[in-house]
Design a protein around this motif. Structure first.
Motif, PDB file in Angstrom:
ATOM      1  N   ASN A 539      30.694  44.601  48.109  1.00 20.37           N
ATOM      2  CA  ASN A 539      30.832  45.997  47.707  1.00 20.37           C
ATOM      3  C   ASN A 539      32.107  46.564  48.308  1.00 20.37           C
ATOM      4  OD1 ASN A 539      30.422  49.042  48.230  1.00 20.37           O
ATOM      5  ND2 ASN A 539      28.818  48.568  46.755  1.00 20.37           N
ATOM      6  N   VAL A 540      32.864  47.311  47.508  1.00 22.94           N
ATOM      7  CA  VAL A 540      34.159  47.800  47.975  1.00 22.94           C
ATOM      8  C   VAL A 540      34.014  48.709  49.191  1.00 22.94           C
ATOM      9  CG1 VAL A 540      34.166  49.814  46.422  1.00 22.94           C
ATOM     10  CG2 VAL A 540      36.339  48.830  47.212  1.00 22.94           C
ATOM     11  N   GLU A 541      32.900  49.456  49.278  1.00 25.87           N
ATOM     12  CA  GLU A 541      32.686  50.316  50.439  1.00 25.87           C
ATOM     13  C   GLU A 541      32.441  49.471  51.687  1.00 25.87           C
ATOM     14  OE1 GLU A 541      33.196  53.352  50.620  1.00 25.87           O
ATOM     15  OE2 GLU A 541      32.776  54.373  48.730  1.00 25.87           O
ATOM     16  N   HIS A 542      31.757  48.340  51.536  1.00 21.52           N
ATOM     17  CA  HIS A 542      31.527  47.453  52.665  1.00 21.52           C
ATOM     18  C   HIS A 542      32.827  46.794  53.111  1.00 21.52           C
ATOM     19  CE1 HIS A 542      27.081  46.990  51.226  1.00 21.52           C
ATOM     20  NE2 HIS A 542      27.317  48.153  51.819  1.00 21.52           N
ATOM     21  N   LYS A 544      35.762  47.991  52.747  1.00 19.45           N
ATOM     22  CA  LYS A 544      36.570  49.037  53.389  1.00 19.45           C
ATOM     23  C   LYS A 544      36.223  49.142  54.867  1.00 19.45           C
ATOM     24  CE  LYS A 544      37.271  54.049  53.414  1.00 19.45           C
ATOM     25  NZ  LYS A 544      37.003  55.334  52.723  1.00 19.45           N
ATOM     26  N   ARG A 545      34.931  49.143  55.171  1.00 17.89           N
ATOM     27  CA  ARG A 545      34.507  49.331  56.556  1.00 17.89           C
ATOM     28  C   ARG A 545      34.696  48.070  57.403  1.00 17.89           C
ATOM     29  NH1 ARG A 545      32.912  52.789  53.341  1.00 17.89           N
ATOM     30  NH2 ARG A 545      32.211  54.862  53.937  1.00 17.89           N
ATOM     31  N   TYR A 546      34.571  46.932  56.790  1.00 14.18           N
ATOM     32  CA  TYR A 546      34.710  45.679  57.537  1.00 14.18           C
ATOM     33  C   TYR A 546      36.170  45.397  57.873  1.00 14.18           C
ATOM     34  CZ  TYR A 546      33.731  40.847  58.903  1.00 14.18           C
ATOM     35  OH  TYR A 546      33.610  39.682  59.600  1.00 14.18           O
ATOM     36  N   THR A 547      37.056  45.740  56.960  1.00 16.36           N
ATOM     37  CA  THR A 547      38.472  45.434  57.167  1.00 16.36           C
ATOM     38  C   THR A 547      39.286  46.618  57.651  1.00 16.36           C
ATOM     39  OG1 THR A 547      39.072  45.994  54.887  1.00 16.36           O
ATOM     40  CG2 THR A 547      38.361  43.727  55.313  1.00 16.36           C
ATOM     41  N   ALA A 548      38.749  47.855  57.536  1.00 13.08           N
ATOM     42  CA  ALA A 548      39.468  49.106  57.835  1.00 13.08           C
ATOM     43  C   ALA A 548      40.467  49.448  56.725  1.00 13.08           C
ATOM     44  CB  ALA A 548      40.177  49.050  59.183  1.00 13.08           C
ATOM     45  N   LEU A 549      40.277  48.900  55.540  1.00 11.94           N
ATOM     46  CA  LEU A 549      41.138  49.227  54.411  1.00 11.94           C
ATOM     47  C   LEU A 549      41.009  50.720  54.066  1.00 11.94           C
ATOM     48  CD1 LEU A 549      42.922  48.189  51.998  1.00 11.94           C
ATOM     49  CD2 LEU A 549      40.789  47.990  50.717  1.00 11.94           C
ATOM     50  N   MET A 564      41.470  46.969  45.980  1.00 12.49           N
ATOM     51  CA  MET A 564      40.386  46.781  45.008  1.00 12.49           C
ATOM     52  C   MET A 564      40.726  45.656  44.028  1.00 12.49           C
ATOM     53  SD  MET A 564      39.808  50.772  44.212  1.00 12.49           S
ATOM     54  CE  MET A 564      39.708  51.943  45.568  1.00 12.49           C
ATOM     55  N   ALA A 565      41.993  45.618  43.620  1.00 14.75           N
ATOM     56  CA  ALA A 565      42.405  44.591  42.662  1.00 14.75           C
ATOM     57  C   ALA A 565      42.323  43.195  43.282  1.00 14.75           C
ATOM     58  CB  ALA A 565      43.828  44.877  42.189  1.00 14.75           C
ATOM     59  N   ILE A 566      42.717  43.082  44.551  1.00 12.77           N
ATOM     60  CA  ILE A 566      42.657  41.780  45.223  1.00 12.77           C
ATOM     61  C   ILE A 566      41.208  41.372  45.457  1.00 12.77           C
ATOM     62  CG2 ILE A 566      43.217  40.598  47.384  1.00 12.77           C
ATOM     63  CD1 ILE A 566      45.805  42.355  47.414  1.00 12.77           C
ATOM     64  N   LEU A 567      40.348  42.339  45.768  1.00 13.70           N
ATOM     65  CA  LEU A 567      38.923  42.050  45.908  1.00 13.70           C
ATOM     66  C   LEU A 567      38.346  41.595  44.571  1.00 13.70           C
ATOM     67  CD1 LEU A 567      36.291  42.060  47.546  1.00 13.70           C
ATOM     68  CD2 LEU A 567      36.035  44.485  46.943  1.00 13.70           C
ATOM     69  N   ALA A 568      38.738  42.276  43.506  1.00 10.73           N
ATOM     70  CA  ALA A 568      38.259  41.894  42.179  1.00 10.73           C
ATOM     71  C   ALA A 568      38.701  40.483  41.830  1.00 10.73           C
ATOM     72  CB  ALA A 568      38.781  42.886  41.138  1.00 10.73           C
ATOM     73  N   GLU A 577      34.767  46.976  37.524  1.00  8.95           N
ATOM     74  CA  GLU A 577      33.501  46.478  38.052  1.00  8.95           C
ATOM     75  C   GLU A 577      33.430  46.640  39.567  1.00  8.95           C
ATOM     76  OE1 GLU A 577      32.034  42.922  35.075  1.00  8.95           O
ATOM     77  OE2 GLU A 577      33.698  42.491  36.431  1.00  8.95           O
ATOM     78  N   VAL A 578      34.544  46.465  40.228  1.00  6.19           N
ATOM     79  CA  VAL A 578      34.581  46.646  41.682  1.00  6.19           C
ATOM     80  C   VAL A 578      34.488  48.123  42.034  1.00  6.19           C
ATOM     81  CG1 VAL A 578      36.067  46.450  43.721  1.00  6.19           C
ATOM     82  CG2 VAL A 578      35.819  44.518  42.155  1.00  6.19           C
TER      83      VAL A 578
END
Length: 956
Positions: A539-542, A544-549, A564-568, A577-578
């Motif tokens: 999940n993008v929110e997760h 964000k918090r794990y990496t400090a993005l 978000m694009a790299i995560l996707a 979708e992300v």
């Protein structure tokens, strides 16, 4: 000095030179400069160090999106932490230093972290600093020091801050071309318009582009529009004003900054505007995205739009040998502007193979080499860009035969992302635009409308047309007439025409590849995002918090879409979708001073006084503040201490009679045919069993089952109740009752009225209290049989109508007189006069606490802390088994039923004289053990760090 300042051009006033300091070095700039532009003009390439690896960092942007140039502005009490150099208007005597980099940004001992970067991956802190757990406070100290955040001043701020409430028909956020057109059209219709912009000059992108409007420079059109707006009485223009929060019902908060450098104590430094608008037009613009490639964080890698801003607005060329790397058309204009400024543009590197012929021809005519279907794969140079490694790109892979181009500036452009922050804060949704490769504003529940590049509209002519149409529509919807304003003639410009490029593959093996940074401020790289996904954070929110993005002061303005694009890509999903992370206030950092407002000293908190306050002052009462009320604390006689006064007052109540002003208790009138039904649901005891003219002690619970408040409830008539609350809980209880009545049970016909100020309460307590009340002229029989305990009657005392309660919180015979506050002082004086025969003694809150404690009566809010159930207090007898009430089900939770829950008990000192001070903590072990010894691993790390630092020093 100012070796990168152009000989001419820009909007700065070269006739007014300004001197400033950065890290102890003195430099020069001009009026109209930002701190960032002045630093670039003076050739300062390193403005700070990165969060985790302490890599050297230079200026990237030109506005709120800047992630690197974070400075401590000023010294002493006037210091401002974590300010962006790109948003600081230069003034004479400005002093600033970077928040990261010790002993200086140029040479930082923390750079050892860069050598140890393999062990500092995503989640490093969570995995490492866990054991021993009692050593965490030491870990935290060093982590915070290493992070390099600014320091809040410890001295009192000498400046003034203010709040201002404003109402308008149309609020326009953003003073760029779209915002100016929206405000001009809206103002011409007669609507009340408020225009706000975060910069000290209106114009937005037109200040940074060589745009022609009506045959003249765009800045001239800006000046003419601003002049028109300032002449309209129904339009207010605020520069240096950032709209940072969008809340319900079109309520927007705006932070206005004063002009910089003011030394007058009376000047207001910042003003917080609380704006309520009928409609809001958002013209916030868009942020250019950086491109992600190896070592893309090196000083000298900048956004193409930022380079144009420094060249056109500030007359500064950030480098004399530039290279442009892009995936869209807009960056070409930057290349042409650099060329016109006298810089050597070594190449335009465009990831697209197919480029418009007119655009490529223009590059040829300008003498700029063009490399289509190519990408920058790496950067050489540590403290400043020296070379760019360029490879061919087929849309998926890079060629293994790169070539190297020498340069000291790389202007990058990965497309644009509309600033959807306020739109999102207002509850609006965002949708993915496949053509422009960005999220654009979708539907808005509050009717806010986005225009211009903030809506994904790129060409200036289209932006102005859209702004005009929206302004006419919005003003028309509010009942205002049409306008004769029209869109000016605009020369053709270049839109993005973007082709997605979210990450440039590295030529090296993954384990040896240089870092590819996504978030410059928090040092989040491509490998961090991939690691997060590999460890199950999808999940993008997760992520964000794990990496400090996106956790930095820029709140992901540059990094979020790329991340978000790299995560996707990593998850094999599409960007929609992300999804996106949540945008919350504040849009940019806001000072505590602005939130607090005026420094009114003692009047910061409202002072409430009872109707009998003047008598208490004459009696030399000492006061304490309870729920904003000044309550008599104790009444000392000459030479008495607090303890002596309280002992005397307690003895008076126990042996004869005392009198207390209890007017501060909360009082709520409850009336209506459904009053009993409503109160049954709110209070824990059986309301229906109460008879008229009877009282009952009751408690109120929160939804969690914890005791919220207590007080006496009186049933005056069949459908009429009178509630009392604690002094500090009056407002909260009233709001709590209204909340349930309005949101959960609106069908109930019940009317709540706060009468706390309308009625005063006088308590007469002690063995002789009945005699005093009788002597005061009470016209009803108040003997025990005629007026039993927990009763209420209408009566007359001292010829004044009162509600007389037979209740007691001291354990003694007592009466409480509730009277219209206009007559409270009269009755008080009369009671004191007739009570003289019995040596009547006024007593305060401290004595009241002692009397209650002696009888075992808890004080809700002082003996409780929001984590206490009625069972913990021994109040099981107040819990009805025959009905439901708010909080009842929570009392059945496993945690609420534990056998080892703390219980409320009274404490009696063994020696009979010691006093356990309020707030004291009970401990079971008075022996403090030795500090945790440093482990062998910690010692080895320190030794290794010592040698590594010396290696770095030697290399420098």
């Amino acid at each position: 000095m100012q070796k990168y300042r152009l000989a001419e051009g820009g909007l700065v006033d070269r006739s007014q030179a300004l001197t400033f300091q950065f890290h102890g070095n003195t430099y020069q700039g001009y009026v109209g400069d930002s701190l960032a532009s002045a630093l670039l003009a003076n050739g300062v390439s390193i403005v700070g160090r990165s969060f985790k690896y302490h890599r050297p960092r230079g200026i990237v942007g030109a506005g709120a999106e800047e992630p690197n140039a974070i400075v401590q502005l000023g010294v002493g009490a006037e210091s401002i932490p974590n300010a962006k150099a790109t948003q600081i208007e230069l003034f004479e005597g400005l002093t600033a230093k970077a928040t990261r980099g010790w002993p200086s940004p140029g040479f930082d001992l923390g750079a050892i972290n860069d050598l140890l970067s393999p062990v500092f991956g995503a989640g490093f802190y969570y995995k490492t600093f866990m054991f021993p757990k009692n050593f965490w406070e030491h870990y935290e100290h060093f982590i915070r020091r290493a992070a390099g955040f600014g320091l809040a001043p410890t001295e009192n701020d000498p400046h003034r801050y203010a709040h201002h409430n404003a109402h308008c028909d149309i609020l326009v956020v953003g003073g760029g071309p779209s915002g100016l057109m929206s405000a001009l059209v809206s103002g011409a219709t007669g609507a009340r318009v408020l225009l706000v912009d975060d910069q000290w000059q209106f114009g937005g992108s037109l200040l940074s582009q060589s745009q022609i409007i009506d045959g003249k420079p765009g800045t001239e059109w800006v000046s003419s529009v601003v002049q028109k707006l300032q002449q309209m009485e129904n339009v207010t223009c605020l520069s240096r004003a950032t709209a940072f929060g969008f809340y319900d019902h079109n309520f927007v908060t705006v932070l206005e900054q004063s002009a910089p450098g003011s030394k007058k104590p009376a000047d207001i430094r910042q003003r917080l505007w609380r704006v309520r608008a009928q409609r809001v037009i958002l013209a916030q613009g868009a942020f250019e995205r950086p491109l992600v490639f190896s070592n893309n964080d090196r000083p000298g890698v900048m956004l193409a739009s930022a380079v144009s801003t420094y060249v056109n607005r500030y007359g500064v060329c950030p480098g004399n040998r530039g290279l442009v790397f892009c995936n869209n058309d807009s960056a070409y204009e930057t290349a042409f502007e650099l060329k016109a400024a006298g810089a050597d543009v070594v190449a335009i590197i465009d990831s697209r193979k197919n480029i418009a012929e007119s655009l490529s021809q223009k590059a040829v005519d300008a003498g700029i080499p063009l490399h289509p279907g190519s990408v920058v794969t790496n950067v050489m140079g540590k403290r400043q860009v020296k070379k760019a490694v360029v490879s061919k790109w087929d849309g998926k892979n890079v060629s293994a035969t790169p070539h190297v181009l020498e340069c000291n500036l790389i202007a990058v452009s990965g497309g644009f992302s509309p600033a959807v922050h306020l739109h999102s804060q207002s509850g609006g949704k965002n949708k993915w635009d496949e053509v422009n490769e960005c999220f654009v504003p979708g539907d808005n529940p509050q009717g806010a409308v986005s225009v211009g590049s903030g809506n994904g509209t790129w060409l200036l002519r289209d932006c102005l047309n859209e702004a005009l149409d929206v302004a006419v529509q919005v003003a028309g919807g509010l009942g205002f007439s049409d306008t004769a304003e029209s869109v000016p003639d605009v020369a053709d410009g270049m839109g993005p025409s973007v082709e997605p490029l979210w990450r440039v593959p590295t030529l090296d093996l993954p384990e040896k590849a240089p870092k590819q940074f996504v978030d410059f401020q928090t040092d989040v790289s491509v490998s961090d995002i991939r690691l997060a996904a590999r460890e199950g954070f999808h999940n993008v929110e997760h992520v964000k918090r794990y990496t400090a993005l996106g956790f930095g002061t820029d709140q992901g303005k540059l990094s979020n879409i790329n991340g978000m694009a790299i995560l996707a890509e990593t998850l094999g999903k599409t960007i929609p979708e992300v999804g996106t992370t949540t945008f919350r206030p504040a849009y940019t950092p806001v000072s505590f001073g602005a939130c607090a407002g005026e420094n009114t000293g003692e009047l910061y908190d409202p002072v409430r006084k009872t109707a009998i306050h003047s008598w208490h002052e004459q009696a030399t009462s000492q006061f304490e503040v309870v729920g904003q009320w000044l309550r008599p604390w104790y009444f000392p006689k000459s030479g008495e201490t607090l303890d002596q006064s309280v002992a005397r007052e307690c003895m008076a109540v126990r042996n004869s009679v005392g009198i207390m002003d209890a007017s501060t208790l909360g009082k709520i009138d409850v009336f209506g045919p459904d009053a009993a039904t409503f109160l049954e649901r709110m209070y824990t005891h059986d309301i229906g069993k109460m008879k008229p003219n009877k009282c009952a002690y009751g408690i109120l619970l929160g939804e969690d089952g914890m005791v919220m408040d207590d007080g006496v409830m009186a049933r005056l008539e069949e459908n009429h109740y009178y509630l009392t609350t604690t002094t500090g809980g009056a407002a909260a209880v009233y709001s709590w009752l209204e909340f349930w009545l309005q949101t959960e049970w609106p069908e109930l016909e019940v009317y709540l009225t706060s009468v706390t100020d309308h009625y005063s309460t006088i308590a007469v307590a002690g063995p002789n209290s009945r005699k005093v009340v009788q002597a005061a002229g009470c016209d009803i029989d108040i003997e025990k049989t005629a007026f039993p305990f927990m009763s209420v009657r209408k009566a007359t005392v001292a010829d004044v109508p009162v509600d007389l309660f037979r209740v007691s919180f001291s354990g003694e015979l007592a009466y409480e007189i509730n009277v219209d506050s206009r007559y409270a002082l009269h009755i008080w004086r009369h009671l004191v006069q007739v009570g003289g025969e019995y040596d009547i003694t006024p007593y305060g809150t401290e004595t009241m606490h002692v009397l209650r404690a002696e009888k075992g009566f808890p004080i809700i809010g002082q003996d409780t802390d929001g984590s206490i159930t009625p069972v913990d207090l021994g109040m099981n007898w107040l819990l009805s088994n025959s009905k439901d009430f708010v909080g009842k089900r929570s009392l059945s939770r496993e945690d609420s039923c534990r056998d080892d829950r703390k219980q409320f008990v009274g404490l009696v000192p063994v020696d009979g004289t010691s006093v356990v001070r309020e707030g004291a903590q009970l401990i079971t072990n008075t022996q403090v053990g030795p500090p945790t010894p440093m482990r062998l691993g910690s010692i080895l790390i320190i030794i290794f760090a010592f040698f590594a630092i010396n290696t770095v020093v030697f290399a420098e």
